[in-house]
Scaffold this motif. Structure first.
Motif, PDB file in Angstrom:
ATOM      1  N   GLY A   1       0.774  -1.131  -0.098  1.00 12.69           N
ATOM      2  CA  GLY A   1      -0.203  -0.017  -0.172  1.00 12.69           C
ATOM      3  C   GLY A   1       0.920   1.168  -0.088  1.00 12.69           C
ATOM      4  O   GLY A   1       0.178   2.458  -0.094  1.00 12.69           O
ATOM      5  N   LEU A   2       2.060   1.106  -0.178  1.00 15.34           N
ATOM      6  CA  LEU A   2       2.951   2.481  -0.395  1.00 15.34           C
ATOM      7  C   LEU A   2       3.469   2.564  -1.771  1.00 15.34           C
ATOM      8  O   LEU A   2       3.479   1.591  -2.393  1.00 15.34           O
ATOM      9  N   PRO A   3       3.471   3.899  -2.102  1.00 12.78           N
ATOM     10  CA  PRO A   3       3.969   4.191  -3.599  1.00 12.78           C
ATOM     11  C   PRO A   3       5.324   3.709  -3.898  1.00 12.78           C
ATOM     12  O   PRO A   3       5.443   3.325  -5.189  1.00 12.78           O
ATOM     13  N   GLN A   4       6.291   3.502  -3.042  1.00 13.23           N
ATOM     14  CA  GLN A   4       7.721   3.075  -3.089  1.00 13.23           C
ATOM     15  C   GLN A   4       7.902   2.022  -2.270  1.00 13.23           C
ATOM     16  O   GLN A   4       7.224   1.801  -1.158  1.00 13.23           O
ATOM     17  N   GLY A   5       8.683   1.069  -2.715  1.00 14.90           N
ATOM     18  CA  GLY A   5       9.081  -0.028  -1.757  1.00 14.90           C
ATOM     19  C   GLY A   5       9.826   0.183  -0.215  1.00 14.90           C
ATOM     20  O   GLY A   5      10.897   0.799  -0.759  1.00 14.90           O
ATOM     21  N   GLU A   6       9.227   0.326   0.655  1.00 18.85           N
ATOM     22  CA  GLU A   6       9.838   0.548   1.768  1.00 18.85           C
ATOM     23  C   GLU A   6       9.701  -0.640   2.612  1.00 18.85           C
ATOM     24  O   GLU A   6       8.797  -1.634   2.783  1.00 18.85           O
ATOM     25  N   PRO A   7      10.506  -1.294   3.533  1.00 15.61           N
ATOM     26  CA  PRO A   7      10.878  -2.460   4.289  1.00 15.61           C
ATOM     27  C   PRO A   7       9.862  -2.379   5.344  1.00 15.61           C
ATOM     28  O   PRO A   7       9.650  -1.412   6.010  1.00 15.61           O
ATOM     29  N   LYS A   8       9.402  -3.649   5.732  1.00 13.03           N
ATOM     30  CA  LYS A   8       8.496  -3.806   7.135  1.00 13.03           C
ATOM     31  C   LYS A   8       9.374  -3.354   8.260  1.00 13.03           C
ATOM     32  O   LYS A   8       8.973  -2.501   8.914  1.00 13.03           O
ATOM     33  N   PHE A   9      10.831  -3.560   8.216  1.00  8.92           N
ATOM     34  CA  PHE A   9      11.611  -3.232   9.201  1.00  8.92           C
ATOM     35  C   PHE A   9      12.947  -2.889   8.852  1.00  8.92           C
ATOM     36  O   PHE A   9      13.390  -3.132   7.792  1.00  8.92           O
ATOM     37  N   THR A  10      13.319  -1.611   9.654  1.00 10.00           N
ATOM     38  CA  THR A  10      14.849  -1.313   9.170  1.00 10.00           C
ATOM     39  C   THR A  10      15.638  -1.977  10.025  1.00 10.00           C
ATOM     40  O   THR A  10      15.791  -2.164  11.211  1.00 10.00           O
ATOM     41  N   ILE A  11      16.398  -3.123   9.272  1.00 12.13           N
ATOM     42  CA  ILE A  11      17.215  -3.903  10.104  1.00 12.13           C
ATOM     43  C   ILE A  11      18.935  -3.685  10.247  1.00 12.13           C
ATOM     44  O   ILE A  11      19.414  -3.054   9.341  1.00 12.13           O
ATOM     45  N   THR A  12      19.311  -4.034  11.521  1.00 10.49           N
ATOM     46  CA  THR A  12      20.739  -3.687  11.940  1.00 10.49           C
ATOM     47  C   THR A  12      21.024  -5.097  12.364  1.00 10.49           C
ATOM     48  O   THR A  12      20.775  -5.667  13.063  1.00 10.49           O
ATOM     49  N   GLN A  13      22.103  -5.585  11.526  1.00 10.22           N
ATOM     50  CA  GLN A  13      22.863  -6.961  11.771  1.00 10.22           C
ATOM     51  C   GLN A  13      24.081  -6.810  12.444  1.00 10.22           C
ATOM     52  O   GLN A  13      24.961  -5.888  12.184  1.00 10.22           O
ATOM     53  N   ILE A  14      24.125  -7.390  13.656  1.00  9.83           N
ATOM     54  CA  ILE A  14      25.590  -7.531  14.520  1.00  9.83           C
ATOM     55  C   ILE A  14      25.766  -8.953  14.584  1.00  9.83           C
ATOM     56  O   ILE A  14      24.688  -9.855  14.899  1.00  9.83           O
ATOM     57  N   PRO A  15      27.065  -9.141  14.737  1.00  8.18           N
ATOM     58  CA  PRO A  15      27.598 -10.552  15.187  1.00  8.18           C
ATOM     59  C   PRO A  15      27.163 -10.727  16.736  1.00  8.18           C
ATOM     60  O   PRO A  15      27.193 -10.165  17.555  1.00  8.18           O
ATOM     61  N   PRO A  16      27.003 -12.078  16.953  1.00  9.64           N
ATOM     62  CA  PRO A  16      26.673 -12.296  18.513  1.00  9.64           C
ATOM     63  C   PRO A  16      27.730 -11.787  19.583  1.00  9.64           C
ATOM     64  O   PRO A  16      27.387 -11.503  20.742  1.00  9.64           O
ATOM     65  N   GLN A  17      28.969 -11.861  19.268  1.00  5.70           N
ATOM     66  CA  GLN A  17      29.954 -11.109  20.205  1.00  5.70           C
ATOM     67  C   GLN A  17      29.821  -9.975  20.601  1.00  5.70           C
ATOM     68  O   GLN A  17      30.383  -8.988  21.527  1.00  5.70           O
ATOM     69  N   VAL A  18      29.234  -8.929  19.661  1.00  8.67           N
ATOM     70  CA  VAL A  18      28.968  -7.452  19.816  1.00  8.67           C
ATOM     71  C   VAL A  18      27.575  -7.410  20.455  1.00  8.67           C
ATOM     72  O   VAL A  18      27.343  -6.365  21.198  1.00  8.67           O
TER      73      VAL A  18
END
Length: 328
Positions: A65-82
């Motif tokens: 329903g949005l005119p441009q493609g926008e993601p459901k979530f803004t994702i930040t990926q980090i490794p487990p040790q961080v």
């Protein structure tokens, strides 16, 4: 007599000590993060491969329903040790790791409050990918519910005291105080707020209880309703211009429940008839049987050249605060 008093005092001390040794509630710091942000905790090599692709496929899928493609979530990926210290306070977390066991579940308030932590473990990459697939729908719904509640918590700090919705429709909405009533009529209210280079808008009105009885023409009837309301109440910038539903694409329609009542959720694009303006809308058509009507709540945004996901999310959070248990 003195001995009896001493025994009583000792008994009270013992009883209080027993009470004091019970389980204590663990302190949890408040969760952090922007609305619709998701912390993904997993090995970077997994993130770059098939498992990461599955996560992006589900959690970064475009919002309908949005005119441009926008993601459901803004994702930040980090490794487990961080993942330690303040990073563990993120409100929505997806934790994926290789393990000797295979599981996929969701936990609440693990490191902070409120918080949802979706956990996927597996022996192989295939196990992890399947775990992500199996948990994705439930995790997205859980994350979204938490985000809606957080959005509502933020804007309820300062609410509008205007009674237009109560007086015209017999309902209440928790609307931020910066929204102002721009138009009202019998069974119709329009409120809006100025945003950078645009506006966010809320409209509410009532339709007869026997509206939308034909399933085969349901979407067509919704479009006709929106267009007639737009022509009557939502003018464009020039004479003979007004808001209608975009004709190029049919809106998305989903079943919903709003405050325990059956409803239809409609998402699509509005445009101005006769003028180049457009934007997204979200409509709830609520079956208000007690009042023999269909209550229509809609949010729409005009924000050219800007991302609109979070604007529409705030409008959704506002519409979902509707309260029917009020007196005119």
């Amino acid at each position: 007599m003195k001995k009896i008093g001493t025994l009583c005092t000792l008994l009270l001390v013992v009883l209080w000590s027993c009470k004091d040794t019970g389980p204590k509630q663990r302190f949890l710091p408040p969760s952090t993060g922007g609305i619709n942000s998701l912390m993904v905790v997993m090995d970077t090599e997994l993130w770059k491969g098939e498992v990461g692709d599955r996560i992006r496929e589900h959690f970064a899928a475009p919002v309908r329903g949005l005119p441009q493609g926008e993601p459901k979530f803004t994702i930040t990926q980090i490794p487990p040790q961080v993942f330690k210290g303040a990073t563990t306070y993120s409100r929505s977390v997806l934790f994926v790791e290789r393990d000797t066991t295979t599981l996929a579940h969701i936990k609440s308030d693990v490191y902070a409050k409120p918080q949802k932590v979706a956990v996927v473990k597996g022996k192989t990459q295939n196990d992890l990918a399947q775990g992500v697939d199996s948990l994705a729908a439930m995790a997205i719904a859980s994350f979204k519910k938490t985000e809606i509640e957080e959005a509502q918590r933020r804007f309820t700090r300062s609410l509008s005291k205007d009674n237009a919705l109560l007086e015209e429709l017999g309902i209440k909405l928790k609307v931020p105080s910066l929204y102002k009533v721009g138009k009202r009529d019998k069974n119709f209210v329009w409120m809006d707020i100025q945003i950078p280079r645009g506006t966010m808008n809320i409209v509410a009105y009532a339709m007869p209880g026997n509206s939308f009885t034909n399933d085969s023409t349901f979407v067509q009837d919704i479009v006709q309703m929106r267009d007639s309301i737009g022509k009557k109440y939502v003018p464009g910038p020039y004479e003979n211009t007004y808001m209608v539903t975009e004709k190029a694409f049919a809106p998305y329609v989903f079943p919903a429940r709003i405050k325990g009542k059956k409803a239809a959720e409609v998402r699509g694009i509005w445009e101005i008839h006769g003028y180049p303006m457009a934007g997204p809308f979200l409509t709830y058509i609520i079956n208000d049987e007690e009042n023999d009507r269909k209550l229509v709540l809609e949010g729409f945004t005009f924000a050219p050249s800007q991302e609109k996901r979070d604007y529409m999310f705030e409008l959704e959070a506002i519409l979902k605060t509707v309260d029917f248990n009020v007196s005119p």
